[in-house]
Write an enzyme that holds these catalytic residues in place. Structure first.
Site: not given
Length: 260
Positions: A103, A175
């Protein structure tokens, strides 16, 4: 054309409580419609057992809906003197099926390099977990038209370590760093362009992988923009941050994914 089941994965980040988990289940467990989309809940590790119990207790209410549990991170090591870390085997024992890898907050705040991310990807699969691999470019990289270059580099390191066929049991989440937690989302066209690039790049090595891998979009997804995002041909759902803490809005995203 492959039939890829949409997925909505809720990343609670360092938020929530056991009470919140109960409230979320009360509000949406009986309202999920069917198994046409897969829902993944990724609470902080301390609450994995609470969520696992709630999944068991609400099995009848869920009525076959695919609600799974995932973790937000894992160690690349199997065991040892790594204070504060959690291994893949521990997550598997806790009932996790998925784990978020790489992430942007982990890469940026904790210095996780692409090499470390590739090692964590391998550790997840070693212990029977499906990695949700996050890739994405920064604002300056996008402005410099380096989006594809950055994402290719992040993918290539994982491929070099694990091989392309490792993506047969993996999810990718795009992302864009400039959209994560900012309230500013990529347009459906921007998201589709990058998702198509990722799929094409994997297809060049393995057409089967490229066609079948699910690619999620993560970056300020809300009920107001989800339908347009999820309608894109190469967008297979979303990796959801803050909205996943709101039962009503999260349920709305799940419903949108089920009809995508």
């Amino acid at each position: 054309m492959a039939l890829r089941r949409p997925m909505v994965a809720g990343n609670w980040k360092m938020n929530g409580s056991a009470q919140l988990a109960q409230e979320l289940f009360k509000k949406f467990a009986t309202k999920l419609q069917d198994d046409s989309a897969e829902v993944v809940l990724c609470p902080p590790s301390i609450y994995l057992e609470s969520v696992r119990q709630l999944l068991d207790e609400n099995k009848e209410a869920l009525n076959g809906c695919l609600v799974r549990m995932g973790a937000q991170n894992l160690s690349q090591h199997d065991f040892g003197a790594y204070t504060g870390e959690i291994s893949g085997q521990m997550l598997k024992d806790s009932g996790c099926r998925y784990v978020i890898i790489g992430h942007s907050e982990r890469r940026r705040m904790y210095g996780e390099t692409s090499v470390i991310v590739a090692e964590k990807f391998a550790a997840a699969q070693k212990h029977g977990l499906t990695p949700i691999l996050c890739v994405g470019e920064s604002g300056p990289a996008r402005e410099a038209r380096r989006t594809f270059e950055v994402i290719a580099e992040e993918l290539d390191v994982v491929i070099e370590k694990n091989g392309t066929m490792a993506f047969d049991n993996a999810i990718i989440a795009y992302e864009p760093l400039w959209a994560v937690g900012t309230g500013k989302s990529a347009t459906p066209e921007q998201a589709q362009e990058v998702h198509a690039f990722i799929r094409k790049r994997l297809s060049e090595v393995s057409p089967f992988i490229g066609e079948n891998i699910r690619i999620l979009y993560g970056g300020s997804v809300t009920p107001s923009n989800a339908a347009d995002l999820f309608a894109q041909p190469d967008v297979d759902g979303g990796l959801i941050g803050g909205v996943s803490l709101n039962a009503t809005e999260f349920l709305s995203l799940c419903t949108i994914a089920m009809s995508a």
